[in-house]
Write a protein that holds these residues in place. Structure first.
Motif, mmCIF file in Angstrom:
data_model
loop_
_atom_site.group_PDB
_atom_site.id
_atom_site.type_symbol
_atom_site.label_atom_id
_atom_site.label_comp_id
_atom_site.label_asym_id
_atom_site.label_seq_id
_atom_site.Cartn_x
_atom_site.Cartn_y
_atom_site.Cartn_z
ATOM 1 N N ASP A 1 -16.749 122.506 72.065
ATOM 2 C CA ASP A 1 -15.856 122.298 70.924
ATOM 3 C C ASP A 1 -14.371 122.497 71.225
ATOM 4 O OD1 ASP A 1 -18.225 121.899 69.549
ATOM 5 O OD2 ASP A 1 -18.265 123.917 68.696
ATOM 6 N N GLU A 2 -14.049 123.296 72.243
ATOM 7 C CA GLU A 2 -12.646 123.642 72.491
ATOM 8 C C GLU A 2 -12.013 122.855 73.634
ATOM 9 O OE1 GLU A 2 -10.977 125.546 70.446
ATOM 10 O OE2 GLU A 2 -12.788 125.939 69.272
ATOM 11 N N ILE A 3 -12.820 122.283 74.518
ATOM 12 C CA ILE A 3 -12.296 121.477 75.619
ATOM 13 C C ILE A 3 -12.457 120.008 75.250
ATOM 14 C CG2 ILE A 3 -12.458 120.945 78.076
ATOM 15 C CD1 ILE A 3 -11.542 123.822 77.480
ATOM 16 N N CYS A 4 -11.356 119.283 75.227
ATOM 17 C CA CYS A 4 -11.370 117.889 74.778
ATOM 18 C C CYS A 4 -11.936 116.969 75.863
ATOM 19 C CB CYS A 4 -9.954 117.436 74.436
ATOM 20 S SG CYS A 4 -9.195 118.361 73.091
ATOM 21 N N HIS A 5 -12.862 116.108 75.485
ATOM 22 C CA HIS A 5 -13.373 115.116 76.433
ATOM 23 C C HIS A 5 -12.262 114.115 76.728
ATOM 24 C CE1 HIS A 5 -15.617 111.727 78.059
ATOM 25 N NE2 HIS A 5 -16.605 112.572 78.319
ATOM 26 N N SER A 6 -11.975 113.915 78.011
ATOM 27 C CA SER A 6 -10.782 113.161 78.423
ATOM 28 C C SER A 6 -10.680 111.776 77.805
ATOM 29 C CB SER A 6 -10.744 113.037 79.951
ATOM 30 O OG SER A 6 -10.693 114.309 80.552
ATOM 31 N N SER A 7 -11.779 111.019 77.800
ATOM 32 C CA SER A 7 -11.683 109.653 77.270
ATOM 33 C C SER A 7 -11.712 109.630 75.746
ATOM 34 C CB SER A 7 -12.774 108.749 77.850
ATOM 35 O OG SER A 7 -14.046 109.127 77.394
ATOM 36 N N ASP A 8 -12.447 110.568 75.125
ATOM 37 C CA ASP A 8 -12.445 110.628 73.657
ATOM 38 C C ASP A 8 -11.031 110.842 73.131
ATOM 39 O OD1 ASP A 8 -15.174 110.435 73.810
ATOM 40 O OD2 ASP A 8 -15.606 112.421 72.996
ATOM 41 N N TYR A 9 -10.286 111.731 73.807
ATOM 42 C CA TYR A 9 -8.956 112.115 73.336
ATOM 43 C C TYR A 9 -7.833 111.444 74.137
ATOM 44 C CZ TYR A 9 -11.193 115.611 70.395
ATOM 45 O OH TYR A 9 -11.950 116.237 69.442
ATOM 46 N N GLN A 10 -8.211 110.611 75.125
ATOM 47 C CA GLN A 10 -7.244 109.910 75.971
ATOM 48 C C GLN A 10 -6.224 110.897 76.557
ATOM 49 O OE1 GLN A 10 -5.694 106.460 73.908
ATOM 50 N NE2 GLN A 10 -7.732 105.649 73.508
ATOM 51 N N MET A 11 -6.766 111.936 77.207
ATOM 52 C CA MET A 11 -5.934 113.022 77.724
ATOM 53 C C MET A 11 -5.923 113.039 79.246
ATOM 54 S SD MET A 11 -6.793 116.234 75.178
ATOM 55 C CE MET A 11 -5.767 117.386 76.090
ATOM 56 N N ASN A 12 -4.755 113.354 79.777
ATOM 57 C CA ASN A 12 -4.560 113.602 81.206
ATOM 58 C C ASN A 12 -4.215 115.082 81.407
ATOM 59 O OD1 ASN A 12 -4.836 110.797 81.785
ATOM 60 N ND2 ASN A 12 -2.724 110.461 81.164
ATOM 61 N N PRO A 13 -4.326 115.587 82.636
ATOM 62 C CA PRO A 13 -4.760 114.909 83.860
ATOM 63 C C PRO A 13 -6.274 114.904 83.987
ATOM 64 C CG PRO A 13 -4.186 117.175 84.370
ATOM 65 C CD PRO A 13 -3.929 116.992 82.895
ATOM 66 N N ILE A 14 -6.777 114.268 85.046
ATOM 67 C CA ILE A 14 -8.199 114.355 85.366
ATOM 68 C C ILE A 14 -8.441 115.692 86.060
ATOM 69 C CG2 ILE A 14 -10.091 113.375 86.748
ATOM 70 C CD1 ILE A 14 -9.302 111.826 84.199
ATOM 71 N N THR A 15 -9.287 116.491 85.477
ATOM 72 C CA THR A 15 -9.583 117.825 86.014
ATOM 73 C C THR A 15 -10.966 117.830 86.649
ATOM 74 O OG1 THR A 15 -10.408 118.445 83.822
ATOM 75 C CG2 THR A 15 -8.121 119.016 84.331
ATOM 76 N N TRP A 16 -11.148 118.660 87.666
ATOM 77 C CA TRP A 16 -12.471 118.808 88.288
ATOM 78 C C TRP A 16 -12.768 120.265 88.626
ATOM 79 C CZ3 TRP A 16 -12.019 120.786 93.202
ATOM 80 C CH2 TRP A 16 -10.784 120.594 93.844
ATOM 81 N N ARG A 17 -11.741 121.047 88.960
ATOM 82 C CA ARG A 17 -11.933 122.476 89.238
ATOM 83 C C ARG A 17 -12.014 123.225 87.911
ATOM 84 N NH1 ARG A 17 -7.788 123.026 92.149
ATOM 85 N NH2 ARG A 17 -8.716 123.000 94.241
ATOM 86 N N ALA A 18 -12.945 124.156 87.804
ATOM 87 C CA ALA A 18 -13.183 124.842 86.531
ATOM 88 C C ALA A 18 -11.916 125.457 85.951
ATOM 89 C CB ALA A 18 -14.261 125.910 86.719
ATOM 90 N N SER A 19 -11.114 126.116 86.779
ATOM 91 C CA SER A 19 -9.904 126.768 86.269
ATOM 92 C C SER A 19 -8.893 125.746 85.753
ATOM 93 C CB SER A 19 -9.278 127.652 87.348
ATOM 94 O OG SER A 19 -8.952 126.896 88.499
ATOM 95 N N ASP A 20 -8.872 124.546 86.337
ATOM 96 C CA ASP A 20 -7.962 123.500 85.857
ATOM 97 C C ASP A 20 -8.432 122.927 84.521
ATOM 98 O OD1 ASP A 20 -6.341 123.806 88.076
ATOM 99 O OD2 ASP A 20 -7.337 122.218 89.219
#
Length: 200
Positions: free
Chosen positions: A45-64
């Motif tokens: 609920d608190e972390i936005c799905h990148s494509s749903d919200y059209q958000m950058n950057p692309i993250t892959w490391r948990a802390s990022d």
């Protein structure tokens, strides 16, 4: 279970901000199941799905993922695993192969988690984020993932990995924007999946 608690470059759960967040989420929860549910719902609920919200950057490391509050399904599963491991709850990685438009090709992998719960064993959860047509919940022992398999070339792979698939991580590392990622989602054929250990 030790491999499902390990710290890695991707699942960097000993990062101070992840430990802080994990402790805050777990505060007041009495059991591993309750902590796991709280972590799942927070990431869902608190972390936005990148494509749903059209958000950058692309993250892959948990802390990022935690820092930027956004990620594709794979990235969200990395953060959820990190929060769980920080609370000493074993967590692994699961994958489905899904049609992007529900009509057939093209296909993509979809990432989510398995959590080891003392009372029932491995329990699969999908924190990709709910929206119209997607309604994932934490209700063990009943599994309620985001997507169901509907087509012959789709698959729900049974393997629970201790680390995210390298091809998935590399796909995310190669992109910088949500729309580039959407055009370059990772996929493997069912035949290749058998060789990769995903599929029997």
């Amino acid at each position: 279970m030790e491999e499902y608690l390990q710290v890695t470059e991707v699942i960097d759960w000993q990062h101070p901000e992840i430990i802080k967040c994990a402790q805050k989420i777990a505060s007041g929860q009495k059991t591993p199941d309750a902590i796991a549910k709280a972590c799942f719902e927070w990431v869902r609920d608190e972390i936005c799905h990148s494509s749903d919200y059209q958000m950058n950057p692309i993250t892959w490391r948990a802390s990022d993922v935690l820092q930027h509050k956004t990620g594709y399904c794979f990235a969200k599963s990395h953060l959820l695993a990190a929060l769980l491991r920080a609370n000493q709850i074993p967590a692994g990685f699961c994958y489905q192969r899904l049609s992007i438009d529900d009509l057939g090709a093209p296909y993509t992998l979809h990432g989510f988690n398995a959590i080891y719960l003392p009372e029932i064993g491995w329990y699969r959860v999908d924190a990709r984020g709910n929206k119209a047509g997607v309604n994932a919940h934490f209700n063990p022992p009943h599994k309620q993932l985001a997507y169901k398999i509907q087509l012959p070339e789709e698959a729900d792979f049974p393997t629970i990995f201790a680390e995210p698939l390298r091809l998935v991580v590399e796909a995310m590392q190669a992109q910088t924007t949500w729309d580039d990622m959407l055009r370059n989602l990772p996929d493997i054929s069912l035949d290749f999946a058998k060789n990769y250990g995903l599929w029997q």
